[in-house]
Design a protein around this motif. Structure first.
Motif, PDB file in Angstrom:
ATOM      1  N   LEU A  32      62.045  31.401 -20.712  1.00 57.43           N
ATOM      2  CA  LEU A  32      62.283  32.261 -19.558  1.00 57.43           C
ATOM      3  C   LEU A  32      60.988  32.531 -18.793  1.00 57.43           C
ATOM      4  CD1 LEU A  32      64.281  34.009 -17.964  1.00 57.43           C
ATOM      5  CD2 LEU A  32      63.794  35.878 -19.537  1.00 57.43           C
ATOM      6  N   ILE A  33      59.928  32.844 -19.504  1.00 59.17           N
ATOM      7  CA  ILE A  33      58.647  33.137 -18.862  1.00 59.17           C
ATOM      8  C   ILE A  33      58.118  31.912 -18.116  1.00 59.17           C
ATOM      9  CG2 ILE A  33      56.222  33.717 -19.291  1.00 59.17           C
ATOM     10  CD1 ILE A  33      57.206  35.442 -21.655  1.00 59.17           C
ATOM     11  N   VAL A  34      58.146  30.763 -18.770  1.00 64.81           N
ATOM     12  CA  VAL A  34      57.653  29.532 -18.131  1.00 64.81           C
ATOM     13  C   VAL A  34      58.522  29.164 -16.942  1.00 64.81           C
ATOM     14  CG1 VAL A  34      57.227  27.062 -18.460  1.00 64.81           C
ATOM     15  CG2 VAL A  34      56.597  28.684 -20.251  1.00 64.81           C
ATOM     16  N   SER A  40      58.563  30.074  -9.242  1.00 60.27           N
ATOM     17  CA  SER A  40      57.846  30.826  -8.215  1.00 60.27           C
ATOM     18  C   SER A  40      56.725  29.982  -7.603  1.00 60.27           C
ATOM     19  CB  SER A  40      57.251  32.100  -8.817  1.00 60.27           C
ATOM     20  OG  SER A  40      58.259  32.926  -9.348  1.00 60.27           O
ATOM     21  N   PHE A  41      56.013  29.245  -8.439  1.00 63.32           N
ATOM     22  CA  PHE A  41      54.918  28.398  -7.967  1.00 63.32           C
ATOM     23  C   PHE A  41      55.430  27.299  -7.039  1.00 63.32           C
ATOM     24  CE2 PHE A  41      52.338  24.546  -8.546  1.00 63.32           C
ATOM     25  CZ  PHE A  41      51.101  25.011  -8.126  1.00 63.32           C
ATOM     26  N   PHE A  46      56.410  24.527  -1.676  1.00 57.71           N
ATOM     27  CA  PHE A  46      57.288  23.400  -1.352  1.00 57.71           C
ATOM     28  C   PHE A  46      57.109  22.924   0.080  1.00 57.71           C
ATOM     29  CE2 PHE A  46      61.288  21.717   0.291  1.00 57.71           C
ATOM     30  CZ  PHE A  46      61.499  20.668  -0.576  1.00 57.71           C
ATOM     31  N   ASP A  47      57.101  23.833   1.038  1.00 57.95           N
ATOM     32  CA  ASP A  47      56.996  23.436   2.449  1.00 57.95           C
ATOM     33  C   ASP A  47      55.701  22.679   2.723  1.00 57.95           C
ATOM     34  OD1 ASP A  47      59.434  24.580   3.016  1.00 57.95           O
ATOM     35  OD2 ASP A  47      58.603  26.479   3.740  1.00 57.95           O
ATOM     36  N   VAL A  78      62.683  16.232 -10.432  1.00 56.65           N
ATOM     37  CA  VAL A  78      62.515  15.574 -11.736  1.00 56.65           C
ATOM     38  C   VAL A  78      61.174  15.951 -12.345  1.00 56.65           C
ATOM     39  CG1 VAL A  78      62.276  13.345 -12.887  1.00 56.65           C
ATOM     40  CG2 VAL A  78      64.047  13.654 -11.162  1.00 56.65           C
ATOM     41  N   VAL A  79      60.109  15.912 -11.539  1.00 60.38           N
ATOM     42  CA  VAL A  79      58.777  16.229 -12.049  1.00 60.38           C
ATOM     43  C   VAL A  79      58.714  17.679 -12.519  1.00 60.38           C
ATOM     44  CG1 VAL A  79      56.355  16.520 -11.403  1.00 60.38           C
ATOM     45  CG2 VAL A  79      57.592  14.482 -10.676  1.00 60.38           C
ATOM     46  N   VAL A  80      59.278  18.592 -11.727  1.00 58.14           N
ATOM     47  CA  VAL A  80      59.209  20.021 -12.060  1.00 58.14           C
ATOM     48  C   VAL A  80      59.932  20.315 -13.369  1.00 58.14           C
ATOM     49  CG1 VAL A  80      60.025  22.308 -11.381  1.00 58.14           C
ATOM     50  CG2 VAL A  80      58.856  20.861  -9.722  1.00 58.14           C
TER      51      VAL A  80
END
Length: 243
Positions: A32-34, A40-41, A46-47, A78-80
């Motif tokens: 959950l923490i990760v 959020s990061f 993203f933009d 996929v990477v995330v």
């Protein structure tokens, strides 16, 4: 014959039975923490990433921008989620190894061959994760570079999908194998010998990591399912001959 879906289903039911739930609280909390931190990061950047990616598209490929944009999004997803699973597995490795041992006793009636104490098992589990990282990172970096090369990036999502399935198989099936004194090299040999079972199970785990929030609660089930897969498909595969 035990398939990936059945293994995950049975594994999930197993870890949520009375007496087993105590072993999954910390892994779920870590997940959950990760998960919240990574989400959020990514959303905050993203933009900027998308604008930078589209600026790299050469003029002669601008007509493919309608295809390149969704391919970038798919590759990023996929990477995330691949990175999310990798990080949580690294941090929670001692807990997952302990969970895998408890599941093996309950599901098969056999204790793992591991005779280390709890402290040594936890230390070795972290060391094993570094071995995995040494195997995974160079290949992941190579795929990441391909993802940014115009033209070649058209096949990047497929390559990431196959790579993620293989790495998820390594990540999760390694817990019961490490508990049974199977070396990392021999573990990869066993996965390759049962490549269909490995890729289907790893692919299924990859898919569940894409399910927001639900993945937090399914990952412990994936560890338990890996124990069932180990017992059904990999236990009897002979180790490779030492060189």
């Amino acid at each position: 014959m035990l398939d990936a879906v059945t293994a995950l289903s049975r594994g999930t039911r197993c870890v949520y039975q009375p007496g087993m739930r105590r072993y999954i609280f910390l892994p779920i909390l870590i997940n959950l923490i990760v998960y919240i931190s990574m989400l959020s990061f990514v959303l905050s950047r993203f933009d900027g990433w998308l604008a930078h990616w589209m600026d790299m598209v050469p003029t002669w490929l601008e007509w493919l921008s309608w295809l390149i944009w969704p391919l970038f999004v798919i590759s990023l997803i996929v990477v995330v989620f691949f990175t999310f699973t990798l990080i949580t597995s690294f941090i929670a490795a001692p807990f997952y190894g302990f969970l895998a041992a408890k599941v093996e006793i309950q599901a098969t009636g056999r204790e793992p061959l591991d005779d280390r104490n709890l402290t040594q098992t936890a230390i070795d589990a972290v060391g094993r994760e570094f071995v995995k990282l040494a195997y995974i990172l160079p290949r992941a970096i190579g795929l990441f570079i391909i993802s940014w090369i115009p033209g070649l990036n058209l096949v990047a999502p497929l390559l990431w999908a196959l790579f993620s399935a293989w790495i998820m198989a390594i990540t999760y099936l390694d817990y019961p194998m490490d508990n049974n004194k199977v070396t990392f090299k021999d573990m990869r040999h066993r996965l390759a010998k049962r490549w269909w079972q490995s890729l289907t199970y790893g692919g299924l785990i990859t898919l569940i990591t894409w399910i927001p929030l639900a993945n937090l609660f399914l990952i412990p089930g994936a560890v338990a399912g890996a124990v069932l897969m180990w017992d059904e498909h990999y236990r009897g595969v002979r180790d490779i001959t030492p060189s």
